[in-house]
Each structure stands twice: as C-alpha cells, then as structure tokens.
Design a protein around this motif. Sequence first.
Motif, short mmCIF file in Angstrom:
data_model
loop_
_atom_site.label_atom_id
_atom_site.label_comp_id
_atom_site.label_asym_id
_atom_site.label_seq_id
_atom_site.Cartn_x
_atom_site.Cartn_y
_atom_site.Cartn_z
N PRO A 242 0.74 -1.07 -0.02
CA PRO A 242 -0.06 0.02 -0.03
C PRO A 242 1.04 1.20 -0.28
CG PRO A 242 -0.20 -1.29 2.13
CD PRO A 242 0.60 -1.85 1.09
N ARG A 243 0.48 2.24 -0.74
CA ARG A 243 1.18 3.32 -0.95
C ARG A 243 0.71 4.40 0.24
NH1 ARG A 243 4.44 5.37 -4.27
NH2 ARG A 243 3.79 7.50 -3.95
N GLU A 244 1.37 5.31 0.46
CA GLU A 244 1.22 6.67 1.25
C GLU A 244 0.12 7.42 0.32
OE1 GLU A 244 2.10 8.19 4.96
OE2 GLU A 244 3.53 6.86 3.85
N VAL A 245 -1.16 7.74 0.97
CA VAL A 245 -1.97 8.32 0.22
C VAL A 245 -1.75 9.95 0.17
CG1 VAL A 245 -4.41 8.44 -0.02
CG2 VAL A 245 -3.42 7.34 1.88
N GLU A 246 -1.21 10.25 -1.04
CA GLU A 246 -1.07 11.64 -1.19
C GLU A 246 -2.15 12.37 -1.95
OE1 GLU A 246 2.69 12.21 -3.02
OE2 GLU A 246 3.73 10.61 -1.89
N LEU A 247 -2.13 13.77 -1.46
CA LEU A 247 -3.16 14.49 -2.16
C LEU A 247 -2.78 15.06 -3.50
CD1 LEU A 247 -5.41 15.06 -0.27
CD2 LEU A 247 -4.28 17.58 0.00
N SER A 248 -3.74 15.09 -4.45
CA SER A 248 -3.48 15.70 -5.87
C SER A 248 -3.21 17.27 -5.80
CB SER A 248 -4.41 15.29 -6.84
OG SER A 248 -5.81 16.04 -6.30
N ASN A 249 -2.64 17.63 -6.85
CA ASN A 249 -2.20 18.98 -6.89
C ASN A 249 -3.53 19.72 -6.93
OD1 ASN A 249 0.43 18.11 -7.32
ND2 ASN A 249 0.40 18.29 -9.47
N ASN A 250 -4.35 19.40 -7.50
CA ASN A 250 -5.90 20.17 -7.51
C ASN A 250 -6.32 20.25 -6.19
OD1 ASN A 250 -5.40 18.56 -9.71
ND2 ASN A 250 -7.10 19.14 -10.68
N PRO B 178 -4.50 3.45 4.35
CA PRO B 178 -3.81 2.39 3.41
C PRO B 178 -2.40 2.65 3.83
CG PRO B 178 -4.99 3.92 1.92
CD PRO B 178 -5.42 4.37 3.61
N GLN C 260 -4.88 9.52 -10.51
CA GLN C 260 -4.13 10.69 -9.97
C GLN C 260 -2.46 10.23 -10.62
OE1 GLN C 260 -3.83 11.53 -5.89
NE2 GLN C 260 -1.96 12.31 -5.76
N LEU D 212 1.28 9.38 -10.68
CA LEU D 212 2.37 9.13 -9.77
C LEU D 212 3.82 9.71 -10.17
CD1 LEU D 212 1.46 5.80 -8.35
CD2 LEU D 212 1.20 8.05 -7.13
N PRO E 156 -5.56 3.80 -3.69
CA PRO E 156 -4.29 3.65 -2.56
C PRO E 156 -4.08 2.17 -2.37
CG PRO E 156 -5.57 5.37 -1.69
CD PRO E 156 -6.26 4.75 -2.76
N HIS E 157 -5.25 1.27 -2.58
CA HIS E 157 -5.20 0.01 -2.35
C HIS E 157 -4.85 -0.73 -3.48
CE1 HIS E 157 -7.36 1.12 1.20
NE2 HIS E 157 -8.28 1.75 0.41
N LYS F 163 2.20 16.59 -14.58
CA LYS F 163 3.31 16.38 -13.23
C LYS F 163 2.80 15.62 -12.44
CE LYS F 163 2.84 20.82 -12.35
NZ LYS F 163 1.92 21.05 -13.19
N PRO F 164 3.50 14.82 -11.43
CA PRO F 164 3.11 13.92 -10.37
C PRO F 164 2.07 14.80 -9.53
CG PRO F 164 5.55 14.00 -10.51
CD PRO F 164 4.91 14.94 -11.38
N GLY F 165 0.97 14.14 -9.38
CA GLY F 165 -0.20 14.62 -8.42
C GLY F 165 -1.22 15.17 -9.14
N ASP F 166 -1.04 15.33 -10.55
CA ASP F 166 -2.26 15.96 -11.54
C ASP F 166 -3.20 14.72 -11.46
OD1 ASP F 166 -1.04 18.22 -12.08
OD2 ASP F 166 -0.44 17.88 -14.19
N LEU F 167 -4.53 15.36 -11.67
CA LEU F 167 -5.54 14.39 -11.82
C LEU F 167 -5.93 14.36 -13.46
CD1 LEU F 167 -7.96 15.46 -8.90
CD2 LEU F 167 -6.67 13.66 -9.09
N LEU G 250 -7.58 16.92 -15.59
CA LEU G 250 -8.38 17.87 -14.96
C LEU G 250 -7.73 18.94 -14.32
CD1 LEU G 250 -10.46 14.91 -13.23
CD2 LEU G 250 -11.16 15.97 -15.10
N LYS G 251 -8.23 20.22 -15.02
CA LYS G 251 -7.55 21.16 -14.24
C LYS G 251 -8.35 22.02 -13.20
CE LYS G 251 -4.18 21.37 -17.80
NZ LYS G 251 -4.83 21.12 -19.14
#
Lengths: 299, 244
Positions: free
Chosen positions: A2-10, A89, B76, B78, B91-92, B115-119, B151-152
Amino acid sequence: MPREVELSNNERDFILGALRQGLRLDGRGQDVYRELEISFGEEYGVVDVRLGKTRIVARISCEVVAPYPDRKFDGVFVISTEFSPMASPAFEVGRQNQDEIILSRILEKAIRRSSALDTESLCIIAGSKCFSLRADIHVLDHDGNLIDTACAGLVTALQHFKRPDVEVQGEKVTIFTAREREPVPLSMLHHPLCVTFSYYDGGQIALLDATFAEEQVREGEIIVTMNRNGEVCQIAKYGGVAVDALAILSWTNMALVKVQAMTKVIQARLKEDAERRDKDGIAAELRADNDRPSERPHG
Amino acid sequence: METTPVLPGDILPSELIPHSTNKAVKLGPGLRHIPPSTVKATISGTVTSDLRKNAIWIEYNGGRYIPTPSDLIIAQILRSAGEHYTVQITPHYPPALLPHLSFEGATKKTRPQLKPGDLIYARIAAAPKHADIELECFNSQTGKGEGLGPLKGGMCFDVSVGFAREVIKGRRGGVVVLEELSEKLGFEVAVGRNGRLWVEGGEGERSGGLKHVIAVGRCLQVCDEKGLDERGQRELVRQVLKGL
C-alpha cells in the motif's frame, strides 16, 4: 504494497485557496473543533473517542509486578500506540511511521512526564509489589488530528479506569476482585489535553482540528498541551516553517479555551456513565476509601 | 429494471433471471453460476437486471473499487516513465499504466505534459488479472477525447463506490442532487467509478468560485453518508442554497 495516500495537486491548490478566503471544506470556522463523541465500554477504562471521522479506542489494563529497582516507590505506567491498517492505507502492521512515533512521543510527554497520573499511588509494597498500568491506544480511523483525539481518549480512559482494591497486612497482600470490593479509581493530579494548531502561510492562518487533507498541505504544526487551569505541560513543534513568537502566545490562550470546553464534555460524559453504572445508588457506600469495619469485632 | 434484496448463498428464483431466446444471460458482480442452471448470490445486495442487455448483477454499496474494463475513473499521476505515466487509481491497488500517446490528438510533440499529483479522467482499457491495468484518455476507435483527459483546477471529493455508480445513473439511480443544484449554481462535474467526484466552479457570471464548489461537494458527501432519498436530497439542496 500500500502506498502513502498523497493529495493531488488540484486538491492541494483548492484547499489552500479556500483557506486564504477563510473557507474550510466542511464549513467549519478556523477555530472550531468537530464534535467530540465519547462512549464507554462495559469494562472500566475502555473508551471510544470520535472526532468527526477520526476514531480511537483507548484501553487501560493493570497487573501486579515488581517495581523497577531504581524506583521503588513508583508504579509502572506504559503507553502503547497501535495504528491499524484499516485506519489508512499508509499504515502497516509492524512498521512504525512518522505519525506513530510523534503520537507516542507526545503522549509520553503530555501524560507521563507531566505526571498527570500519580504513579506513587500505584505502589503496593515499596520495592516488591506495585501495579503496572498499561494504556493501549488503537487508531481505528484516521481523518486528521490524531494527537488531540488520542490525548483526550487517554485522559478520559485514565479517569474512567478503576484498579482492584488491595489490602496490605505486613508482607501479605490481598487483591480483591470487583465482586468482593468496589474497584478504586486512579489518583490523577491533573488532566492535560492536547490542542494542535496547523498553520499555513508562515503562521498567518492557523487551523484547529485539521482534517487529514488539511494536515497534508500544512506548513507545520504546533502541539500545545495544557490543563484546564491554564498550566502548559508542553509545547512541541516538529520542524515546519518558523512562526512568530507572538502568534504562539495567542495560540496558547486560544488553546486554554478549547481545553476547558473539551474538559467539560469529558467530565459530562464521565458523569453520565457513572450514573448509568450506579443503578441502586450504592456506589458512594461501596467506595474503597470509606472506613471499613475492623476485621474482627472486639470482645 | 427490477430490484430484489438477496443474501449471500441465496439461490435466485428463475423468474428473476432474464430469459431471452437469442442471447446468452450475462452474470455480473456478486453472482455465481452453478451448472446446470442454478444461480447463487455471493454477496448481499439487490438483484438488478437489464432485460435489454439480458444481464443480471447484484448492486451493493461497500468494499473497495475493483478496476473493470471500460469504467470511467478519476486517477492521479504518480510519475512519468519511458512511454507511459504511472497512475494511481485507488491507494489499495497497484499503479496502472497510461501511455503518453493515449490522449486526443496526441503526438510525441503535442502530448500533454503531466506532473506527479495531477488528476486525469480516464477509461480503463484493460484490467488483466496478472498484469498491469491499462488506461486511456480517448476513444481508440474514433480518436476523440469524449471529455476524458487532464482535469484542471477544481476539487476532488471522495464518496463511496456505490454512490458514485448511482450518480452516474443520475435520476435512474435515485440521485437528483446535481440536477437540483444546477438550477441555481454553475459547475462542472466528473464522476469516477473509483469513488471520486471532481467538481469545478465553471467560468462566467454564474460561477461562484470556491464557495459553490464546496457546497456541491458537501451536498454529494452528505447524500452519500446519510443515504438520502429524493425528497431528502431536495430538502438538503434547499438548505444549502439558502446558506450561500
């Protein structure tokens, strides 16, 4: 794995943008706590605390052991924390993450080192027998502000717990079960509670009771522990951006208000539970600190 | 469409199973075929059938999202690696792959740089049992984007997987909250079957900024948590709009 839950940029940008306009996702004000819900188990010392979706179960148990040789007059008190994988998770069994280390360290400082619990009262016979108290903190669900919730849970559990009554005659120790004699509440010197401030923009915005998402975008946190008399037990700041000293001062004042409010809730719930257990109104008579008739009548 | 509640181990009465002469019956999630002609439920929920498609499955709200081909999801990024992005659906679950060129009109030079973290809003192209899941952000037959892609801005809200399915069905799924809100507020939504809802304030004069996005997100989450019926949802929307 399981990965660290990270927040998306949005989400990150949105939460920060909203905070700068004074908005929170759940519509709370910046200094408003979620509702603190407390329920008790059947046994003494089992407490289930919820703060919004964050949920923690604290449990106190005790046994009789020999005290540490260098602390003959003190009982033993250990706090153990466990993060269940069902809470998030990112939690794994058997591997401590950063949050867990910080939580157990803060609880250690806030409750143990501030001597909230009078460990001397756990001593039965100096150097040979004492009570060993163990507090288990289980994190069942994680939606931010674990430290405040865990601290409130632990303090409530300690106030709720009752240890078995003992009688010492020379070297002979008798430990009574709950059926023989009403158990004895622990002797507590004060009731410290933690208040965590999450801050943004170098301390311009300070949030109380941050949710998990808000915690992920914060620049840092300051944990203030104090009791309802305004005595500060500890202030912790683990890394993060520097903040103004005056801001900390005003936050401590704010913390006092919150601690008093939380203490009130905890005391009210403890009283309710005590009344529920005291069915025939005989608890006062059964109290262990009442005088007992001497073992054998004279004459 | 017909619904009947069942428990795990229940044998489905034959009148529930669609009978069609020219098409084979399709069994969906939560059902198991025991030859020759018994169908057993493996999970508790309501039996739902679609006579037109000759399909039957069990609708239940619970558990984690299990990637299924042709589901629309919000995922998302990575990291970017070689020819594809590595993408997290939940995440699972192990990360999925999204090829750099599976966007509308993407060439090596014009592909979106994420970029990493973009949806992203994507469709699951393939979900093999023993290999990586593959995503795509366009219809590979027509080459059109069909609303998929990065998604912006906006905000992502987490809801239960069952509620996300109901939102996709809209009125048929018993969710009227978005329609009710859209009468007064201007916003854009994308619904991911993995239990994520993306809400954007939209542009122009009807846009109310972040406040409206939060209101829409809260409405959806409250509907999900409390399991409100249509009347409850209308009432909730009325209260929320009053508060704005």
